[in-house]
Write a protein that holds these residues in place. Structure first.
Motif, short mmCIF file in Angstrom:
data_model
loop_
_atom_site.label_atom_id
_atom_site.label_comp_id
_atom_site.label_asym_id
_atom_site.label_seq_id
_atom_site.Cartn_x
_atom_site.Cartn_y
_atom_site.Cartn_z
N SER A 256 0.82 -1.22 0.00
CA SER A 256 0.00 0.00 0.00
C SER A 256 0.85 1.26 0.00
O SER A 256 0.32 2.36 -0.04
N GLY A 257 2.17 1.10 0.07
CA GLY A 257 3.06 2.25 0.01
C GLY A 257 3.38 2.86 1.35
O GLY A 257 4.06 3.88 1.42
N LEU A 258 2.89 2.24 2.45
CA LEU A 258 3.20 2.78 3.77
C LEU A 258 4.66 2.56 4.12
O LEU A 258 5.25 3.32 4.87
N ILE A 259 5.23 1.47 3.60
CA ILE A 259 6.64 1.19 3.83
C ILE A 259 7.35 1.26 2.50
O ILE A 259 6.92 0.71 1.51
N GLY A 260 8.49 1.96 2.48
CA GLY A 260 9.28 2.03 1.25
C GLY A 260 8.73 3.00 0.23
O GLY A 260 9.14 2.97 -0.92
N GLY A 261 7.80 3.89 0.63
CA GLY A 261 7.23 4.84 -0.33
C GLY A 261 8.27 5.79 -0.87
O GLY A 261 8.25 6.19 -2.02
N GLY A 262 9.23 6.20 0.00
CA GLY A 262 10.25 7.13 -0.43
C GLY A 262 11.11 6.54 -1.53
O GLY A 262 11.48 7.22 -2.48
N GLY A 263 11.44 5.24 -1.42
CA GLY A 263 12.25 4.59 -2.44
C GLY A 263 11.53 4.53 -3.76
O GLY A 263 12.13 4.71 -4.82
N HIS A 264 10.22 4.28 -3.71
CA HIS A 264 9.42 4.23 -4.94
C HIS A 264 9.41 5.59 -5.61
O HIS A 264 9.56 5.71 -6.83
N ALA A 265 9.21 6.65 -4.80
CA ALA A 265 9.19 8.00 -5.36
C ALA A 265 10.55 8.36 -5.96
O ALA A 265 10.64 8.99 -7.00
N ALA A 266 11.62 7.92 -5.25
CA ALA A 266 12.96 8.21 -5.76
C ALA A 266 13.20 7.50 -7.08
O ALA A 266 13.82 8.04 -7.99
N ALA A 267 12.68 6.26 -7.20
CA ALA A 267 12.84 5.52 -8.45
C ALA A 267 12.13 6.23 -9.58
O ALA A 267 12.64 6.31 -10.71
N GLU A 268 10.92 6.77 -9.31
CA GLU A 268 10.19 7.49 -10.35
C GLU A 268 10.95 8.75 -10.75
O GLU A 268 11.01 9.12 -11.91
N GLU A 269 11.53 9.45 -9.73
CA GLU A 269 12.26 10.67 -10.00
C GLU A 269 13.46 10.41 -10.90
O GLU A 269 13.82 11.24 -11.75
N GLU A 270 14.10 9.25 -10.73
CA GLU A 270 15.27 8.92 -11.52
C GLU A 270 14.93 8.80 -13.00
O GLU A 270 15.78 9.02 -13.85
N HIS A 271 13.68 8.45 -13.31
CA HIS A 271 13.28 8.25 -14.70
C HIS A 271 12.76 9.54 -15.33
O HIS A 271 12.52 9.59 -16.53
N GLY A 272 12.56 10.60 -14.54
CA GLY A 272 12.03 11.85 -15.07
C GLY A 272 13.13 12.76 -15.58
O GLY A 272 14.33 12.48 -15.43
N PRO A 273 12.76 13.89 -16.24
CA PRO A 273 13.76 14.85 -16.71
C PRO A 273 14.60 15.39 -15.56
O PRO A 273 14.10 15.58 -14.45
N LYS A 274 15.87 15.64 -15.83
CA LYS A 274 16.78 16.15 -14.80
C LYS A 274 17.38 17.47 -15.26
O LYS A 274 17.71 17.64 -16.43
N LEU A 275 17.51 18.39 -14.34
CA LEU A 275 18.14 19.67 -14.64
C LEU A 275 19.61 19.45 -14.96
O LEU A 275 20.28 18.65 -14.32
N VAL A 276 20.09 20.17 -15.97
CA VAL A 276 21.48 20.03 -16.39
C VAL A 276 22.29 21.20 -15.85
O VAL A 276 21.97 22.36 -16.14
N PRO A 277 23.34 20.95 -15.06
CA PRO A 277 24.17 22.04 -14.54
C PRO A 277 24.82 22.84 -15.67
O PRO A 277 25.04 22.34 -16.77
N ASP B 182 17.34 31.73 -11.00
CA ASP B 182 17.74 30.33 -10.86
C ASP B 182 18.07 29.70 -12.20
O ASP B 182 18.85 28.76 -12.28
N GLY B 183 17.46 30.21 -13.27
CA GLY B 183 17.68 29.62 -14.58
C GLY B 183 19.14 29.70 -15.02
O GLY B 183 19.60 28.87 -15.80
N ASP B 184 19.88 30.72 -14.54
CA ASP B 184 21.27 30.87 -14.91
C ASP B 184 22.15 29.77 -14.34
O ASP B 184 23.28 29.60 -14.76
N LYS B 185 21.66 29.03 -13.38
CA LYS B 185 22.44 27.95 -12.78
C LYS B 185 22.44 26.71 -13.67
O LYS B 185 23.24 25.80 -13.45
N TYR B 186 21.56 26.69 -14.65
CA TYR B 186 21.41 25.49 -15.47
C TYR B 186 21.73 25.76 -16.94
O TYR B 186 21.65 26.89 -17.41
N ALA B 187 22.10 24.71 -17.62
CA ALA B 187 22.43 24.81 -19.04
C ALA B 187 21.17 25.05 -19.87
O ALA B 187 20.06 24.78 -19.42
N SER B 188 21.36 25.55 -21.07
CA SER B 188 20.26 25.71 -22.03
C SER B 188 20.40 24.64 -23.09
O SER B 188 21.37 24.63 -23.84
#
Length: 210
Positions: free
Chosen positions: A43-64, A102-108
């Motif tokens: 039900s996600g009560l245990i290990g929910g943070g890991g699941h969210a982190a796994a989803e985050e890993e597959h999403g777009p990432k800001l480029v320095p 904040d946009g200046d911190k990231y690549a275009s």
């Protein structure tokens, strides 16, 4: 003397029953704990943070900024090498897009949309032909989303151009408004199709009114 053996037998029997009852209680407790753990995990009560982190890993990432893409040689183009060729940067207004300084911190990360767009203007005899490039502070995930949904994105751009009043295409201020409208239209489509916008700016690489 004859009564003692008879009394001992029930006591021994009663002791065995206590051991059996205690063993059953232990099994029930252990089984209940395992079942609760399985339910909580599912039900996600245990290990929910890991699941969210796994989803985050597959999403777009800001480029320095340090990982900004650079042309390999002077004059060398390519799909990621075109910037603003005739327009100011315009905020896209989409979700997940860094705003302000904040946009200046990231690549275009740039992507030129080909072919160019040709459309009538709203209540006008004039026709506009434009080339556009988008920029994003995220990795190639946003650009891949643009490619995947190219037909829907191009339709949104053409609809936006068709709703553009004539006076908007003849002034710099009007063109800046167009850029914002185009960025919003593209982000809206990406949000609808992929759940993530990510386009921060739109640039004009060509702009002709006939």
């Amino acid at each position: 003397m004859s009564d003692k053996p008879e009394d001992a037998a029930p006591k021994k029997k009663g002791g065995k029953m206590k051991i059996i009852i205690m063993a059953l209680a232990l099994v029930i407790l252990v089984g209940g704990g395992v079942g609760a753990g399985v339910y909580a995990a599912s039900s996600g009560l245990i290990g929910g943070g890991g699941h969210a982190a796994a989803e985050e890993e597959h999403g777009p990432k800001l480029v320095p900024k340090s990982e900004q893409k650079r042309p390999k040689a002077e004059g060398e183009g390519g799909e990621g090498g075109h910037g603003g060729g005739g327009g100011e940067a315009a905020s896209g207004g989409g979700k997940h897009v860094p705003s302000g300084g904040d946009g200046d911190k990231y690549a275009s990360n740039y992507y030129t949309m080909d072919p160019q767009f040709t459309s009538n203007l709203q209540n006008s005899v004039h026709v506009v032909q434009i080339g556009i490039a988008i920029s994003t502070p995220y990795d190639d995930t946003v650009i891949e989303n643009l490619k995947t949904n190219d037909i829907a994105v191009r339709s949104a751009v053409l609809l936006t151009l068709g709703d553009t009043p004539e006076e908007q295409v003849f002034t710099s201020a009007g063109k800046e408004v167009m850029q914002k409208r185009l960025a919003k239209a593209i982000n809206d489509i990406l949000e609808q199709k992929e759940g993530f916008g990510g386009v921060s700016n739109v640039y004009f690489t060509n702009f002709v009114v006939q």
